[in-house]
Design a protein around this motif. Structure first.
Motif, PDB file in Angstrom:
ATOM      1  N   ALA A  65      85.796 128.132  95.688  1.00 31.89           N
ATOM      2  CA  ALA A  65      84.980 129.166  95.086  1.00 31.89           C
ATOM      3  C   ALA A  65      84.089 129.945  96.108  1.00 31.89           C
ATOM      4  O   ALA A  65      83.538 129.401  97.156  1.00 31.89           O
ATOM      5  CB  ALA A  65      84.078 128.468  94.109  1.00 31.89           C
ATOM      6  N   VAL A  66      83.683 131.246  95.678  1.00 29.47           N
ATOM      7  CA  VAL A  66      83.019 132.135  96.551  1.00 29.47           C
ATOM      8  C   VAL A  66      81.878 132.572  95.721  1.00 29.47           C
ATOM      9  O   VAL A  66      81.846 133.234  94.617  1.00 29.47           O
ATOM     10  CB  VAL A  66      83.966 133.159  97.112  1.00 29.47           C
ATOM     11  CG1 VAL A  66      82.857 134.156  98.098  1.00 29.47           C
ATOM     12  CG2 VAL A  66      84.886 132.835  97.942  1.00 29.47           C
ATOM     13  N   ALA A  67      80.734 132.547  96.268  1.00 31.20           N
ATOM     14  CA  ALA A  67      79.265 132.978  95.641  1.00 31.20           C
ATOM     15  C   ALA A  67      78.572 133.869  96.505  1.00 31.20           C
ATOM     16  O   ALA A  67      78.493 133.854  97.907  1.00 31.20           O
ATOM     17  CB  ALA A  67      78.568 131.977  94.942  1.00 31.20           C
ATOM     18  N   ARG A  68      77.467 134.485  95.943  1.00 36.92           N
ATOM     19  CA  ARG A  68      76.497 135.185  96.960  1.00 36.92           C
ATOM     20  C   ARG A  68      75.297 135.219  96.241  1.00 36.92           C
ATOM     21  O   ARG A  68      75.029 135.090  95.037  1.00 36.92           O
ATOM     22  CB  ARG A  68      77.211 136.898  97.055  1.00 36.92           C
ATOM     23  CG  ARG A  68      76.416 137.522  97.764  1.00 36.92           C
ATOM     24  CD  ARG A  68      77.123 138.820  98.049  1.00 36.92           C
ATOM     25  NE  ARG A  68      77.118 139.614  96.548  1.00 36.92           N
ATOM     26  CZ  ARG A  68      77.878 140.669  96.450  1.00 36.92           C
ATOM     27  NH1 ARG A  68      78.612 141.319  97.176  1.00 36.92           N
ATOM     28  NH2 ARG A  68      77.887 141.043  95.046  1.00 36.92           N
ATOM     29  N   ARG A  69      74.152 135.711  97.066  1.00 38.13           N
ATOM     30  CA  ARG A  69      72.902 135.793  96.441  1.00 38.13           C
ATOM     31  C   ARG A  69      71.834 136.420  97.288  1.00 38.13           C
ATOM     32  O   ARG A  69      72.365 136.513  98.766  1.00 38.13           O
ATOM     33  CB  ARG A  69      72.173 134.309  96.132  1.00 38.13           C
ATOM     34  CG  ARG A  69      71.875 133.645  97.233  1.00 38.13           C
ATOM     35  CD  ARG A  69      70.745 132.773  96.847  1.00 38.13           C
ATOM     36  NE  ARG A  69      69.446 133.394  96.530  1.00 38.13           N
ATOM     37  CZ  ARG A  69      68.402 132.856  96.275  1.00 38.13           C
ATOM     38  NH1 ARG A  69      68.507 131.493  96.053  1.00 38.13           N
ATOM     39  NH2 ARG A  69      67.260 133.647  96.159  1.00 38.13           N
ATOM     40  N   ARG A  70      70.927 137.335  96.994  1.00 37.90           N
ATOM     41  CA  ARG A  70      69.926 137.866  97.857  1.00 37.90           C
ATOM     42  C   ARG A  70      69.127 136.593  98.417  1.00 37.90           C
ATOM     43  O   ARG A  70      68.957 135.823  97.702  1.00 37.90           O
ATOM     44  CB  ARG A  70      69.189 138.635  97.011  1.00 37.90           C
ATOM     45  CG  ARG A  70      69.900 140.155  96.841  1.00 37.90           C
ATOM     46  CD  ARG A  70      70.384 140.972  98.151  1.00 37.90           C
ATOM     47  NE  ARG A  70      70.922 142.052  97.923  1.00 37.90           N
ATOM     48  CZ  ARG A  70      71.312 143.111  98.808  1.00 37.90           C
ATOM     49  NH1 ARG A  70      70.855 143.032 100.066  1.00 37.90           N
ATOM     50  NH2 ARG A  70      72.216 144.000  98.690  1.00 37.90           N
ATOM     51  N   VAL A  71      68.509 136.970  99.777  1.00 39.94           N
ATOM     52  CA  VAL A  71      67.623 135.660 100.127  1.00 39.94           C
ATOM     53  C   VAL A  71      66.499 136.655 100.880  1.00 39.94           C
ATOM     54  O   VAL A  71      66.276 137.770 101.145  1.00 39.94           O
ATOM     55  CB  VAL A  71      68.131 135.030 101.109  1.00 39.94           C
ATOM     56  CG1 VAL A  71      69.308 133.949 100.429  1.00 39.94           C
ATOM     57  CG2 VAL A  71      68.986 135.813 102.241  1.00 39.94           C
TER      58      VAL A  71
ATOM     59  N   GLU B 214      71.644 127.872  99.058  1.00 35.89           N
ATOM     60  CA  GLU B 214      72.476 127.500  98.118  1.00 35.89           C
ATOM     61  C   GLU B 214      72.045 127.155  96.812  1.00 35.89           C
ATOM     62  O   GLU B 214      72.261 126.069  96.068  1.00 35.89           O
ATOM     63  CB  GLU B 214      73.207 126.137  98.906  1.00 35.89           C
ATOM     64  CG  GLU B 214      73.936 126.720 100.226  1.00 35.89           C
ATOM     65  CD  GLU B 214      74.597 125.459 100.886  1.00 35.89           C
ATOM     66  OE1 GLU B 214      74.398 124.284 100.683  1.00 35.89           O
ATOM     67  OE2 GLU B 214      75.235 125.722 101.923  1.00 35.89           O
ATOM     68  N   SER B 215      71.450 127.947  96.214  1.00 34.02           N
ATOM     69  CA  SER B 215      70.867 127.738  94.865  1.00 34.02           C
ATOM     70  C   SER B 215      70.758 129.181  94.237  1.00 34.02           C
ATOM     71  O   SER B 215      70.669 130.183  94.871  1.00 34.02           O
ATOM     72  CB  SER B 215      69.640 127.208  94.793  1.00 34.02           C
ATOM     73  OG  SER B 215      68.631 127.712  95.419  1.00 34.02           O
ATOM     74  N   GLY B 216      70.752 129.413  92.820  1.00 36.14           N
ATOM     75  CA  GLY B 216      70.753 130.464  92.157  1.00 36.14           C
ATOM     76  C   GLY B 216      71.720 131.687  92.687  1.00 36.14           C
ATOM     77  O   GLY B 216      71.388 132.865  92.819  1.00 36.14           O
ATOM     78  N   LEU B 217      73.045 131.233  92.802  1.00 30.47           N
ATOM     79  CA  LEU B 217      73.999 131.830  93.283  1.00 30.47           C
ATOM     80  C   LEU B 217      74.573 132.812  92.226  1.00 30.47           C
ATOM     81  O   LEU B 217      74.521 132.134  90.861  1.00 30.47           O
ATOM     82  CB  LEU B 217      75.089 130.977  94.010  1.00 30.47           C
ATOM     83  CG  LEU B 217      74.612 130.245  95.127  1.00 30.47           C
ATOM     84  CD1 LEU B 217      75.722 129.303  95.481  1.00 30.47           C
ATOM     85  CD2 LEU B 217      74.228 131.143  96.310  1.00 30.47           C
TER      86      LEU B 217
END
Length: 940
Positions: free
Chosen positions: A530-536, A547-550
Motif C-alpha cells: 500500500a502507498v500513502a502520502r501526507r504533508r509534514v 506515519e500517521s494521518g496518511l
C-alpha cells in the motif's frame, strides 16, 4: 562507552575459537545485548583494539581465511586409472603372457604380440579415462574468493585499511554501502543499513539492519548481525567482529561442503558390479579350460596361453573407452541445450533422477519482480509487460500517476538501461525496482521526479513497523512524506483516501473495499504494497508524525513472473514420474503461489513445511514426510535443512538432483547425486560444488538434460548388448573345439583383440550417438537398484550372441570337415586351419554389422526407424568389414594374425548368416510389440 577492564573474556578470546559448532562461545547471546555489553563481551571498545592485542589474538585465532582445497597429485590421479578392475585383470594377463613368452622354448612371437596388445589396450583406456576425468576441485578456492581482500578497521582509535585476513574477534569494522562484509560481526552503529543475505540464506530481498538489541534466536535471523560473504547494499554502519575464518557462518558452510562426499552415480555402481562379475566369469572359464586341456597332454605353456586368451575374450577391453566417449557425446549434446556437465558419469545419473529439489527465484522464475496490477480510486488498473524493461502499458495511467509517483520516490533502487550485452537491470531492492518500471510505463520519469522533489529524510523499512517512509521538499518549499508497506499497516495509519486527485475521509466501508482488494490480489499470489502520502511540518519530523494521518493513494500488486518454458518442463517431469520438491528460503505463501503458477502444485492442500518445522522432526518423522506423495514445499530453510532432506531422500533409494545458486546451496549441491548450479546468476561456490551448470538458469534445461540422460542410458544398454553378444560368439567356438577334441583354437587371442578394438569400438560409439527417442520421457525413472544387465538385456545378449555363435561354429567345423583331414593332423601353419579361423573372425565381424542395426531399437522395427537413420553406424560397420578384408588379404597382416584370403562365396555365406540374425531379431521385436498390444500384455 569506555572499554571495560581486561578480564576472563580476554583470555578466552586469545584462544582459537571452539571447533565444535564453528562459532565463538558468546555468539548466541550477542544479538540480545546492548551496545556497551557487546563491547564488554568481546573485550573491545568503540576505539577498536590496540595493535598489540590484535596481534596476540591473531596468534590465537589464526588468519581470517578459509583453508584451500586439497588436490591430489597428477601422478596419483593417473595411477588411479589402472585400479579399475578391467585394467587390473588385463595388466595381470599381460604380465603373465610376458612371463609365458620368456619361459617358452622356443619362444612364440604370437605370445609376445598378445602381451603387447593387451598392455596397449590398458594404456589406451587409462589415457582416455585420465583425459576425461581430470578436473580440479575448486570449491574451497571459490569460497575464499568471496571473502573481501581489504577492509576498514579501527585500531588504536584510528581508521585503517587492512587485509581482511588480519581481522580478529573484537576488531571494529567500518562498513559502507557496496562493501563486502569481511567477517561475522555484531552491528554497534547502523544508519539506514541493509544487507543482501542471499549467498547465505537464499532470500532474494535485501534485509534491513539495526544496531540495538534484538530477541535471542538463530544467528542468521538476528537483525543486528552481518556475516562474511554478504554485502551491505544500503546505508552505513560500524560492527564488532565476533567470528573469523572457519568459525563464521560462511566457514560453517565451507566445512559442510568439504565434509560432503561425492556420491557415486548409479552407473558407477552398476559398472563396478558388472566388472566384478565379468572378471569372475572370465577367470573361472579360463581356469576350467586349463584344467580340461592339461590332462589331454597339451603343452603346459601353450595351454596356459590358450586359457589366458579365452579369459581375454570375455573381458570387454574396449568398454571403458567406449563408455567414456559415449558419455562425452551426451555432454556435448547437453551443452548445446544450455546445460554444462562437468563430470561424464553425471550424464547417465541425470537419466535416473527420480526427485528434483529445486529452488525458486531465478530457476522457476525470471528473478525480475514485475508490477502486474494497481488499485486506486476503487478500481483495478492492469499493467502489461514483464521484467525490468519499461515496455508495457498501465490501464488509465492518469488515475494511478500519483500512486506511482509516491511509490517511486519512496525507495532506493535504481533502474539501469541496457549496456552492451546486458539487458535492463535493477540495482537495489527488486520490489522497489519493479515500482520504478511501473512508473515509467505510466509516463513518469523517476529521476526527474526525484530532482524536482529531493529527499531530505528517510525512515528505513523495519519488520516491526513493516513500513518505509521518506520525506521530500516540494517546489514551493513545503515538505511531504511518502509511505509504502504492508497494506494493513498502512491502512491503519490512514484517515483519508485520494479519490480523483482529492483527499476525502476514509470511511469504514471504503476500508473494507481496500482490505478486500488487497486480499484478492494476495490470493492471486501477488506481493501487495500500500502507498500513502501526507504533508509534514519540517525537514525531519518525528516518525510518529510521518506515519500517521496518511492519505491512502492505492495498492500495488507484483510478482516474480515464472519462466514461460517452465510449466511445460514441469508437465514433462510429471509424465516421466519425477517428483519435484521446491526448496526455498522465501515465505511459504510466495513459494506456494509460484508453485501453483508453474504446475508443481495442483491440489488444494500441498504440504508446506518450514525450516523450523523440519528442526522439530526426527529422522523417522522426516522419512514419513518424504514418503508421502503429497506435493511438498520446503520454505525458510537453511543449508543444513537442505542437506538433511537430500540425505533422507537418498536413504529412501531416490536419485536426487538439487538446484542452487548461492554459497548456502554448496553443501547440498555436492552431496546430491546431481548438483545443478545456475550459470548466469549463481556464485562461484555453487558452480564449483555442482556437477552440472545451467547456462540459462532455467528449470526447463534440467528437464531436457534428464531426457538426454535417459537417452544416454538407453544407448549404453544398446552398445553393451552389441559388445557382449559377440563375446559369446568368441567363446562358444573355443569351448566347442575343446570338448570336440580339436587340438587348436578356432580363434586366437590376437584375433579377438583385433575384433574388440578394430571392429567393435567404432560401431559401439555410433550406437552411443543414437538420437533421443520421442518417448524417452513417457516412462517412470528406473529404480536406483536396477541392474545394468537386467533380465531383458541378458536375454537379448544370449539371443543375439547365440545366433552368432551357431553361425561361426557352423562355418568353422564345416570348413574343417570339408577338408577331410583328421583333427590330430592340423597345425597352426595348415592353410585349411588358417582359412577356418579367418572365417570365424570374419563371421563375427560381419554378423556384428547386422547386430548393430538390430540393437538400434528395442521394440520398433529397424526398417521403420530407417536403416540410414544413423549414418555413422553404417560407416563404422563398413570400416570394420574393410579392416577384416585387409587382415584376410594383406600379407603383413596375414603374418600377424595367421589368416588366409577368403573367396567371394565364403563372404556370401557369412553375409547370409548375418542377415539371418537381423531377421530373427525382427521376428522377436514383432512378437514383443504384439504382446504389448494385448490387454494386460507387458511392454517389451
Amino acid at each position: 562507552m569506555s572499554a571495560p577492564a581486561p578480564g576472563p573474556d580476554r583470555r578466552s578470546l586469545s584462544r582459537p575459537a571452539p571447533p565444535a559448532d564453528g562459532r565463538n562461545g558468546s555468539t548466541p547471546r550477542l544479538p540480545s545485548l546492548s551496545v556497551p555489553d557487546v563491547f564488554a563481551a568481546l573485550d573491545s571498545s568503540p576505539r577498536g583494539l590496540p595493535s598489540a592485542e590484535a596481534a596476540a589474538r591473531q596468534d590465537g585465532h589464526g588468519p581470517n581465511v578459509l583453508p584451500g582445497a586439497r588436490r591430489g597429485r597428477l601422478w596419483r590421479r593417473l595411477l588411479a586409472q589402472f585400479t579399475d578392475l578391467f585394467a587390473v585383470v588385463l595388466l595381470v594377463s599381460s604380465a603373465i603372457t610376458f612371463l609365458a613368452y620368456g619361459l617358452g622354448r622356443p619362444r612364440d612371437p604370437a605370445t609376445l604380440q598378445l602381451a603387447l596388445a593387451i598392455l596397449g589396450v590398458v594404456l589406451l583406456n587409462a589415457g582416455i579415462g585420465f583425459a576425461q576425468e581430470y578436473s580440479a576441485e575448486r570449491t574451497a578456492q571459490s569460497l575464499q574468493a568471496m571473502v573481501p581482500h581489504t577492509c576498514r578497521v579501527l585500531r588504536d582509535g584510528e581508521r585503517r585499511e587492512l587485509p581482511a585476513r588480519d581481522l580478529v574477534p573484537g576488531d571494529v569494522v567500518v562498513l559502507e554501502a557496496g562493501d563486502a562484509v569481511p567477517a561475522d560481526c555484531r552491528l554497534v552503529e547502523a544508519q539506514e543499513a541493509a544487507v543482501d543475505n542471499a549467498p547465505l540464506t537464499g532470500e532474494s530481498e535485501p534485509v534491513g539492519r539495526v544496531a540495538g538489541p534484538v530477541p535471542p534466536g538463530p544467528p542468521l535471523r538476528a537483525r543486528n548481525c552481518v556475516f562474511m560473504g554478504t554485502d551491505l547494499v544500503a546505508g552505513t554502519g560500524k560492527a564488532v567482529v565476533y567470528a573469523t575464518g572457519t568459525a563464521t557462518e560462511f566457514g560453517r558452510i565451507f566445512r559442510l561442503t568439504a565434509a560432503a562426499p561425492r556420491q557415486r552415480t548409479p552407473l558407477q555402481r552398476q559398472v563396478a558390479v558388472m566388472a566384478r562379475r565379468v572378471a569372475g566369469v572370465a577367470l573361472a572359464t579360463g581356469a576350467v579350460l586349463f584344467a580340461v586341456r592339461v590332462p589331454e597332454g597339451q603343452p603346459f605353456v601353450d595351454t596356459f596361453v590358450f586359457s589366458l586368451g579365452v579369459m581375454v575374450a570375455l573381458v570387454p577391453e574396449g568398454l571403458p573407452a567406449t563408455l567414456s566417449v559415449s558419455l562425452a557425446i551426451g555432454v556435448r549434446r547437453m551443452a548445446r541445450r544450455r546445460a554444462l556437465v562437468k563430470q561424464l558419469l553425471a550424464v547417465e545419473a541425470l537419466g535416473s533422477t527420480s526427485v528434483i529439489c529445486t529452488d525458486k527465484t531465478g530457476t522457476l522464475t525470471q528473478a525480475e519482480m514485475t508490477v502486474v496490477q494497481l488499485w486506486a480510486d476503487g478500481v483495478p488498473h492492469p499493467v502489461t509487460g514483464v521484467g525490468y524493461a519499461p515496455v508495457g502499458e498501465v490501464a488509465d495511467a492518469p488515475g494511478v500517476r500519483e500512486l506511482l509517483r509516491a511509490a517511486a520516490l519512496c525507495g532506493n533502487a535504481r533502474l539501469v538501461p541496457p549496456a552492451g550485452r546486458e539487458t535492463w537491470r535493477v540495482l537495489g531492492d527488486p520490489t522497489e525496482g519493479a515500482l520504478l518500471v511501473a512508473a515509467r510505463k505510466a509516463g513518469l520519469d523517476p529521476a526527474r521526479e526525484e530532482a524536482l522533489t529531493p529527499r531530505v529524510a528517510e525512515y528505513p523499512f523495519d519488520s516491526g513497523r513493516k513500513l518505509m517512509s521518506t520525506v521530500h521538499r516540494d517546489g514551493d518549499g513545503t515538505f511531504f512524506a511518502c509511505v509504502k508497506g504492508a497494506p494493513l499497516e498502512v491502512l491503519a495509519r490512514c484517515d483519508a483516501v485520494g479519490v480523483a486527485g482529492a483527499g476525502t475521509a476514509l470511511t469504514q466501508a471504503y476500508r473494507a473495499r481496500v482490505t478486500a482488494a488487497a486480499d484478492g490480489m494476495a490470493g492471486q499470489g501477488l506481493r501487495v504494497l500500500a502507498v500513502a502520502r501526507r504533508r509534514v511540518a519540517g525537514r525531519r519530523p518525528p516518525l510518529a508524525e510521518v506515519e500517521s494521518g496518511l492519505t491512502l493513494l492505492g495498492l500495488t500488486g507484483m510478482y516474480d513472473p515464472p519462466r514461460p518454458e517452465v510449466r511445460e518442463a514441469v508437465d514433462a517431469c510429471r509424465r516421466a514420474g519425477i517428483r519435484i520438491v521446491m526448496v526455498t528460503g522465501d515465505h511459504p505463501l510466495t513459494a506456494e503461489a509460484v508453485a501453483r503458477r508453474v504446475g508443481i502444485v495442483r491440489g488444494p492442500a500441498p504440504a508446506v513445511v518450514t525450516g523450523a518445522e523440519l528442526d522439530a522432526l526426527d529422522d523417522a518423522g522426516l522419512d514419513a514426510l518424504l514418503a508421502g506423495r503429497a506435493e511438498l514445499l520446503l520454505c525458510r530453510v537453511d543449508p543444513e535443512h537442505k542437506m538433511r532432506v537430500v540425505t533422507a531422500l537418498q536413504r529412501r533409494g531416490e536419485v536426487v538432483a538439487v538446484t542452487g545458486d548461492g554459497a548456502n546451496d554448496a553443501p547440498a549441491l555436492k552431496h546430491a547425486d546431481i548438483g545443478v548450479a545456475m550459470g548466469a546468476s549463481g556464485t562461484d561456490v555453487a558452480r564449483e560444488a555442482a556437477v552440472m551448470v545451467l547456462l540459462d538458469d532455467s528449470f526447463a534445461s534440467i528437464t531436457t538434460a534428464v531426457g538426454l540422460g535417459r537417452s544416454v542410458y538407453r544407448n549404453i544398454r544398446k552398445f553393451l548388448i552389441y559388445l557382449f553378444s559377440h563375446n559369446i560368439a568368441e567363446l562358444v567356438p573355443i569351448l566347442a573345439a575343446t570338448f570336440a577334441g580339436f587340438p587348436l583354437v578356432p580363434i586366437t587371442a590376437v584375433q579377438i583383440l583385433a575384433i574388440d578394438l578394430g571392429s567393435d569400438v567404432l560401431p559401439a560409439l555410433a550406437l552411443g550417438a543414437e538420437p533421443m527417442e520421442p518417448d524417452v520421457m513417457d516412462s517412470p525413472p528406473r529404480p536406483r537398484r536396477e541392474r545394468l544387465f537386467s533380465t531383458a538385456v541378458m536375454g537379448r545378449v544370449l539371443f543375439l550372441g547365440g545366433i552368432q555363435a551357431v553361425g561361426v561354429c557352423a562355418v568353422f567345423f564345416w570348413h574343417i570337415h570339408a577338408s577331410g583331414i583328421p583333427y590330430a593332423q592340423f597345425t597352426k601353419a595348415d592353410p585349411v586351419y588358417r582359412e577356418a579361423i579367418t572365417m570365424v573372425q570374419a563371421g563375427i565381424v560381419v554378423s556384428q554389422f547386422f547386430n548393430a542395426l538390430a540393437v538400434r531399437t528395442d521394440r520398433q522395427s529397424v526398417f521403420r526407424a530407417g536403416l540410414l537413420g544413423n549414418p555413422w553406424l553404417l560407416a563404422a560397420g563398413c570400416f570394420g568389414i574393410g579392416l577384416m578384408a585387409a587382415i584376410s588379404y594383406a600379407p603383413p597382416l596375414q603374418a600377424v594374425f595367421n589368416t588366409a584370403p577368403l573367396t567371394l562365396a565364403e563372404w556370401a555365406v557369412l553375409a547370409a548368416f548375418g542377415a539371418l540374425l537381423l531377421a530373427a531379431e525382427e521376428v522377436r521385436k514383432g512378437l514383443v510389440r504384439r504382446r504389448g498390444r494385448r490387454p494386460g500384455g507387458a511392454a517389451g
